[in-house]
Design a protein around this motif. Structure first.
Motif, PDB file in Angstrom:
ATOM      1  N   GLY A  83       0.791  -1.225   0.000  1.00 41.90           N
ATOM      2  CA  GLY A  83       0.000   0.000   0.000  1.00 41.90           C
ATOM      3  C   GLY A  83       0.819   1.268   0.000  1.00 41.90           C
ATOM      4  N   ASP A  84       2.105   1.179   0.362  1.00 43.89           N
ATOM      5  CA  ASP A  84       2.956   2.371   0.347  1.00 43.89           C
ATOM      6  C   ASP A  84       3.142   2.871  -1.086  1.00 43.89           C
ATOM      7  N   ARG A  85       3.142   4.183  -1.252  1.00 42.84           N
ATOM      8  CA  ARG A  85       3.412   4.808  -2.549  1.00 42.84           C
ATOM      9  C   ARG A  85       4.914   5.022  -2.677  1.00 42.84           C
ATOM     10  N   ILE A  86       5.473   4.585  -3.819  1.00 43.36           N
ATOM     11  CA  ILE A  86       6.917   4.719  -4.020  1.00 43.36           C
ATOM     12  C   ILE A  86       7.201   5.226  -5.434  1.00 43.36           C
ATOM     13  N   ALA A  87       8.447   5.637  -5.645  1.00 44.49           N
ATOM     14  CA  ALA A  87       8.913   6.010  -6.983  1.00 44.49           C
ATOM     15  C   ALA A  87      10.393   5.697  -7.070  1.00 44.49           C
ATOM     16  N   TYR A  88      10.896   5.683  -8.296  1.00 43.69           N
ATOM     17  CA  TYR A  88      12.303   5.330  -8.470  1.00 43.69           C
ATOM     18  C   TYR A  88      12.826   5.820  -9.810  1.00 43.69           C
ATOM     19  N   ALA A  89      14.159   5.807  -9.935  1.00 41.35           N
ATOM     20  CA  ALA A  89      14.846   5.995 -11.207  1.00 41.35           C
ATOM     21  C   ALA A  89      15.983   4.985 -11.244  1.00 41.35           C
ATOM     22  N   VAL A  90      15.903   4.039 -12.175  1.00 39.62           N
ATOM     23  CA  VAL A  90      16.940   3.028 -12.341  1.00 39.62           C
ATOM     24  C   VAL A  90      17.343   2.998 -13.818  1.00 39.62           C
ATOM     25  N   THR A  91      17.821   1.874 -14.321  1.00 39.91           N
ATOM     26  CA  THR A  91      18.227   1.831 -15.730  1.00 39.91           C
ATOM     27  C   THR A  91      17.116   1.320 -16.639  1.00 39.91           C
ATOM     28  N   THR A  92      16.532   0.179 -16.307  1.00 35.86           N
ATOM     29  CA  THR A  92      15.534  -0.444 -17.183  1.00 35.86           C
ATOM     30  C   THR A  92      14.460  -1.146 -16.351  1.00 35.86           C
ATOM     31  N   GLY A  93      13.438  -1.660 -17.048  1.00 42.82           N
ATOM     32  CA  GLY A  93      12.441  -2.505 -16.420  1.00 42.82           C
ATOM     33  C   GLY A  93      11.133  -1.846 -16.047  1.00 42.82           C
ATOM     34  N   ALA A  94      10.964  -0.547 -16.359  1.00 39.51           N
ATOM     35  CA  ALA A  94       9.779   0.180 -15.888  1.00 39.51           C
ATOM     36  C   ALA A  94       8.573   0.074 -16.809  1.00 39.51           C
ATOM     37  N   TYR A  95       8.755  -0.288 -18.075  1.00 37.11           N
ATOM     38  CA  TYR A  95       7.624  -0.349 -19.005  1.00 37.11           C
ATOM     39  C   TYR A  95       6.813  -1.618 -18.750  1.00 37.11           C
ATOM     40  N   ALA A  96       6.220  -1.701 -17.591  1.00 31.73           N
ATOM     41  CA  ALA A  96       5.485  -2.899 -17.189  1.00 31.73           C
ATOM     42  C   ALA A  96       4.391  -2.516 -16.215  1.00 31.73           C
TER      43      ALA A  96
END
Length: 325
Positions: A83-96
């Motif tokens: 339930g926690d809201r999170i965000a991130y910036a990494v290299t790949t894998g987000a188009y999912a």
């Protein structure tokens, strides 16, 4: 079944396919996230096209920036819960729609920052943070030049730099983009299609030139960017949307005023957890203060990511674009 955009070989936007993709279960130190919004960045194009080798090879799920909700936590994760809201910036894998990610790479979202804002600003905003506060520490009275002023990083950095008291000069390719940049902190914007930007900088500064040039364009703006710098100025090349900068002799920096040059990346600057937390905290603070506003100019469904890439490469987008799962 969760869906994702996968790339099985380098190529144009047409190589991006919308497929079933089981995210799996989180292991020790990991979390399972359901994305609510996903950022679009030029580095996604680099991985797709082959300009940068895909981390981990193919098939590749691109995308390095997103926000969402924790679905499940793995062992040894005691600071996050479902339930926690999170965000991130990494290299790949987000188009999912869903993904498993290391818990130490995400940050909790504070009240007042929406999921869409976060997805639109994590990579771009933390890039602006390290460029302004760590690569070259911009202070009141400095003069900076930023190429691609109407892009996602530019619209954030322009506001932030103005808040710091700098004179902010940008370049853009059209009247609409010039007006957009001026509405986001830029004092002067040069239309590089109609005017030599070096001559423009010299005219604006009365020949004094700039303390720092931030350049994500690459081949098309080099070496002219060096001619916009004062002696001992800093050239920060953090992208190459027009292609890589060709090899050059270090003596060129001496000839043009004992200049400094660097090729920074966000993932090195924020490799340590404490640096990531500090960078995100600075970004959240400046946005919550109202000094930097995050506006989303384009939205595409995740399944239409190929169209989003085509528009980005064709310079048909301005500012920030997000994908909606």
């Amino acid at each position: 079944m969760s869906k994702a955009i996968r790339i099985h070989a380098n190529g144009g936007p047409e190589v991006m396919t919308y497929e079933n993709a089981d995210p799996g279960q989180p292991g020790s130190g990991q979390i399972l996230v359901r994305h609510t919004a996903i950022g679009l960045n030029f580095i996604d194009v680099y991985y797709r096209s082959g300009l940068y080798p895909p981390p981990g090879g193919f098939p590749l799920i691109p995308g390095g920036e997103a926000a969402g909700v924790v679905v499940e936590v793995g062992a040894d994760v005691d600071w996050l819960k479902p339930g926690d809201r999170i965000a991130y910036a990494v290299t790949t894998g987000a188009y999912a729609e869903q993904r498993v990610i290391a818990a130490d790479r995400v940050v909790k979202l504070p009240d007042g920052i929406s999921d869409e804002q976060a997805a639109a600003m994590m990579l771009k905003g933390m890039t602006a943070e390290y460029l302004l506060r760590r690569t070259f520490k911009v202070k009141a009275g400095d003069t900076i030049l930023f190429h691609a002023a109407a892009g996602g990083v530019g619209l954030i950095l322009g506001q932030w730099a103005k808040h710091l008291g700098a004179t902010v000069i940008g370049t853009a390719s059209s009247t609409d983009k010039i007006e957009l940049a001026k509405a986001h902190g830029f004092d002067h914007v040069i239309n590089y299609r109609e005017q030599d930007f070096v001559a423009g900088v010299i005219a604006i500064t009365g020949g004094k030139k700039c303390d720092v040039v931030y350049d994500s364009v690459g081949n098309d703006t080099f070496p002219a960017s060096l001619d916009c710098l004062k002696p001992l100025g800093m050239f920060a090349s953090f992208g190459q949307s027009s292609g890589p900068i060709p090899p050059f002799s270090m003596s060129l920096l001496a000839q043009k005023g004992s200049l400094f040059a660097t090729r920074p990346t966000l993932f090195v600057y924020n490799a340590r957890r404490e640096d990531l937390e500090a960078s995100a905290a600075a970004l959240f603070e400046i946005v919550l203060s109202g000094a930097v506003k995050i506006r989303i100019n384009q939205r595409y469904a995740l399944k239409d990511a190929g169209k989003a890439h085509s528009d980005l490469e064709g310079r048909r987008t301005t500012g920030t674009t997000i994908l909606i799962p």
